[in-house]
Motif scaffolding. Sequence first.
Motif, mmCIF file in Angstrom:
data_model
loop_
_atom_site.group_PDB
_atom_site.id
_atom_site.type_symbol
_atom_site.label_atom_id
_atom_site.label_comp_id
_atom_site.label_asym_id
_atom_site.label_seq_id
_atom_site.Cartn_x
_atom_site.Cartn_y
_atom_site.Cartn_z
ATOM 1 N N GLU A 112 0.754 -2.470 6.260
ATOM 2 C CA GLU A 112 0.850 -1.544 5.121
ATOM 3 C C GLU A 112 -0.140 -1.913 4.031
ATOM 4 O O GLU A 112 -0.747 -1.038 3.395
ATOM 5 C CB GLU A 112 2.281 -1.536 4.569
ATOM 6 C CG GLU A 112 3.275 -0.819 5.480
ATOM 7 C CD GLU A 112 4.731 -1.134 5.183
ATOM 8 O OE1 GLU A 112 5.606 -0.443 5.728
ATOM 9 O OE2 GLU A 112 5.013 -2.103 4.426
ATOM 10 N N ASP A 138 -3.524 -0.770 5.280
ATOM 11 C CA ASP A 138 -3.607 0.703 5.177
ATOM 12 C C ASP A 138 -3.838 1.131 3.729
ATOM 13 O O ASP A 138 -4.642 2.020 3.448
ATOM 14 C CB ASP A 138 -2.305 1.347 5.673
ATOM 15 C CG ASP A 138 -2.226 1.357 7.187
ATOM 16 O OD1 ASP A 138 -3.287 1.271 7.841
ATOM 17 O OD2 ASP A 138 -1.099 1.430 7.719
ATOM 18 N N CYS A 139 -3.074 0.482 2.831
ATOM 19 C CA CYS A 139 -3.135 0.843 1.418
ATOM 20 C C CYS A 139 -4.545 0.586 0.849
ATOM 21 O O CYS A 139 -5.146 1.469 0.239
ATOM 22 C CB CYS A 139 -2.086 0.029 0.671
ATOM 23 S SG CYS A 139 -2.157 0.194 -1.090
ATOM 24 N N PHE A 140 -5.057 -0.611 1.096
ATOM 25 C CA PHE A 140 -6.385 -0.927 0.540
ATOM 26 C C PHE A 140 -7.486 -0.122 1.232
ATOM 27 O O PHE A 140 -8.481 0.248 0.597
ATOM 28 C CB PHE A 140 -6.655 -2.441 0.619
ATOM 29 C CG PHE A 140 -6.015 -3.189 -0.515
ATOM 30 C CD1 PHE A 140 -4.678 -3.578 -0.450
ATOM 31 C CD2 PHE A 140 -6.716 -3.468 -1.680
ATOM 32 C CE1 PHE A 140 -4.067 -4.242 -1.508
ATOM 33 C CE2 PHE A 140 -6.121 -4.128 -2.742
ATOM 34 C CZ PHE A 140 -4.788 -4.522 -2.659
ATOM 35 N N GLY A 165 -7.101 2.868 2.134
ATOM 36 C CA GLY A 165 -7.002 4.136 1.395
ATOM 37 C C GLY A 165 -7.733 4.058 0.069
ATOM 38 O O GLY A 165 -8.392 5.012 -0.345
ATOM 39 N N THR A 218 -8.000 10.388 -1.322
ATOM 40 C CA THR A 218 -7.432 9.435 -0.356
ATOM 41 C C THR A 218 -6.845 8.234 -1.083
ATOM 42 O O THR A 218 -5.760 7.750 -0.733
ATOM 43 C CB THR A 218 -8.532 8.950 0.623
ATOM 44 O OG1 THR A 218 -9.235 10.093 1.086
ATOM 45 C CG2 THR A 218 -7.952 8.215 1.792
ATOM 46 N N ALA A 219 -7.561 7.791 -2.137
ATOM 47 C CA ALA A 219 -7.085 6.636 -2.904
ATOM 48 C C ALA A 219 -5.776 6.972 -3.619
ATOM 49 O O ALA A 219 -4.862 6.137 -3.673
ATOM 50 C CB ALA A 219 -8.148 6.209 -3.909
ATOM 51 N N ALA A 266 -3.014 7.013 -1.127
ATOM 52 C CA ALA A 266 -2.672 5.632 -0.759
ATOM 53 C C ALA A 266 -1.822 4.985 -1.843
ATOM 54 O O ALA A 266 -0.858 4.260 -1.551
ATOM 55 C CB ALA A 266 -3.955 4.829 -0.540
ATOM 56 N N THR A 267 -2.164 5.253 -3.102
ATOM 57 C CA THR A 267 -1.395 4.679 -4.220
ATOM 58 C C THR A 267 0.032 5.224 -4.225
ATOM 59 O O THR A 267 0.992 4.463 -4.408
ATOM 60 C CB THR A 267 -2.061 5.040 -5.571
ATOM 61 O OG1 THR A 267 -3.428 4.724 -5.484
ATOM 62 C CG2 THR A 267 -1.454 4.294 -6.718
ATOM 63 N N LYS A 276 1.988 3.762 -1.412
ATOM 64 C CA LYS A 276 2.290 2.361 -1.730
ATOM 65 C C LYS A 276 3.442 2.258 -2.722
ATOM 66 O O LYS A 276 4.374 1.468 -2.542
ATOM 67 C CB LYS A 276 1.012 1.711 -2.299
ATOM 68 C CG LYS A 276 1.138 0.302 -2.789
ATOM 69 C CD LYS A 276 1.220 0.188 -4.290
ATOM 70 C CE LYS A 276 -0.016 0.675 -5.002
ATOM 71 N NZ LYS A 276 0.113 0.607 -6.464
ATOM 72 N N LEU A 284 6.740 3.003 -1.059
ATOM 73 C CA LEU A 284 7.169 1.877 -0.214
ATOM 74 C C LEU A 284 7.709 0.735 -1.072
ATOM 75 O O LEU A 284 8.735 0.127 -0.751
ATOM 76 C CB LEU A 284 5.987 1.378 0.628
ATOM 77 C CG LEU A 284 5.631 2.213 1.864
ATOM 78 C CD1 LEU A 284 4.312 1.748 2.477
ATOM 79 C CD2 LEU A 284 6.743 2.131 2.903
ATOM 80 N N LEU A 311 -12.903 -2.238 -6.744
ATOM 81 C CA LEU A 311 -12.844 -1.202 -5.695
ATOM 82 C C LEU A 311 -13.396 0.107 -6.269
ATOM 83 O O LEU A 311 -13.296 0.338 -7.479
ATOM 84 C CB LEU A 311 -11.397 -1.000 -5.239
ATOM 85 C CG LEU A 311 -10.923 -1.799 -4.022
ATOM 86 C CD1 LEU A 311 -11.151 -3.275 -4.188
ATOM 87 C CD2 LEU A 311 -9.452 -1.530 -3.744
#
Lengths: 258, 399
Positions: A99, A102-104, A106, B2-3, B6-7, B10, B13, B237
């Motif tokens: 996870e 996957d997260c990073f 992303g 996409t970022a 993803a955030t 995350k 979760l 990043l």
Amino acid sequence: MESVPAIAVRNLRFHYPGEKLPAVDDITLSIDTGSCFGLLGPNGAGKSTLLALLTGILLPQHGDIRINGERLSNTRKLHEYISLVPQDYAFYPTLTLQENLDCFAGFYGLQGAHKRARIDFAVQVCGLDDLLHQRASSCSGGVRRRLNLALGLLNQPELLFLDEPTVGIDAQSRHFILESIAGLQRAGMTIIYTSHYMEEIQSICDAIAIIDHGKLLVQDSLANILARAADMPALPARQNAQRLEDFYLSLTHHALRD
Amino acid sequence: MTALIATIKKELLLLLRDIHGLLLLFVMPVAFILIMSLALQSQFAQNAGGQKIAVLVDDQARSDSAASVIKLLEQRDVFSWHVTDTLSAPEKIRHDEAAFLLTLQQNNNDLHAEILVAPATNPQIEAIFTAVVGEAMSKQRIEALLRNIKMKRALDSDFSLDDGIDEDALNSNPVTIQYSYQKNQTTSVQPASAQPTSVQQSVPAWLVFAMFFSVVPLANTLISERQQGTLRRLRTLPVPLALPVIGKLVPYFVINQIQVLLMLTVGVYLMPLFGADSLTLGHSLAGLLLMSVCLSIAALGYGILIAVVARTTDQATTLGGVGNILLAALGGIMVPRFVMPDSMQQIAGFSPMAWGLEGFLDIFLRSGGVKDVLPEAGSLFLFGAVTIALALVLFRRNT
């Protein structure tokens, strides 16, 4: 024709507001493309500030930074081809390794097959194949260090900044990480490596800079520095393998820093 | 994009694995709703039963007849009678501070009553009140007439009833009704003084409280990211600097909406199983959605500001938790506003939790719609926008 250095820094200065002395004081140095460059200095010497400046976290107040010959101005673009592996476990402990990856991935904007390929590469380099479904918080220090490194490899950077990547782990994990870093350098990656372990620097770096009180004390190839260290009067009970540390202490002195 | 995805993934979760955060956001408010609704059920019922309909009485006649009418009316204790001689009385009626203004005027020997009806007064209450006033006026007229007859008989032994009664005066209507608003204009909102039942008070109150409590898990994740060096890593990043903040708002907005659904479900379906009333949701889904969205924006703005300002999770928990409790105590969450003295009710108006609660009560209790909750929703949105903007400025400055 002389090749363009990966990083060229000229008269770099950075002064934190409210501090008496500058954290980085008129530093000029050059890092060759494809080299593994060791950055040494006691606690509070200015290493972290220098890394923050080189990675675009901080903007220079004075001086000039050139990455691959281009003046550092667009940090967003810079961040596409550099990566910082911080000393902290800079990931999410309650997520699994998969996870986190996957997260990073992303965060880097990676998707689909491209994302899977990059994650596979990082997992392979860092030896995480069988651990992907474990939560990071339940992993050993060595696995966490390898995850920290793997996250820094997801964008397959040209320049990889490693800030004390082997702190607090066993000899096996340290050996694995150093081997992995050496492999990355062989594959053409430029590595900037900070550590307090002289034997690590001696084993993987081909050039070194020592800074203290924000100033650059010395920058040269490892071979030249070891040659200069050999000229120094030997300290009692010191072995040859510790020549670099002797040289380092002769420049930065023995006084405690914190 | 996409970022951002993803955030968001995350954050969801992280929250799903934060058992304390989940307890705080979902279990605590359900427990509060159950306990407070059931514990205060009889108290609220008593309060609602004992509630009287306020009437302002302006005695311009200042005669014995008027005093007699007022005395008769005061025996009707379903109404609370407040004698007033201020010029602001009609204004108070226009603002629904009382249901009626009764003005008594003396025209020669005749006493005349004029009733001004407040906009939110129920037509059935109006009919009852008119009848009550009419009855009192009639009684007073009959008493006056009998006194008059007795007096004339005493003075004149040949007195005949046909000589002494002014039939026109006797037949004229002694009561006229006026309205402080245009008649036939439908007013959707019940009087502001309408009081909720324990379920109607507890469900929206603890829902508002729970939504503001998203400050704790939200702040803890941001502070952990800062302490673990993840924020520093994110700076290297290729993502916007504000991503860690913006990325938290979206999942917590979703969490807030799930809280709304859960608490309303508890109010409608679970409370009756425990013998309490079922929550009535009113008739405006759009108004409910508007309140839910604006309240979430306000709660998240407050949460993200605390997250940015606090340096440690202890600070965030203390600042966010104590701040929430103060806002709740002030905003009528813990102590309903209608039992507060006037001065405290004025102060309560400064708490965003009070705006949220009043907006929900407008919909659930007073059958309000979008138009009726616009002031509360607007205030919440503004509060949220200002706190989010301030948090982003501070985050950029501190990171």
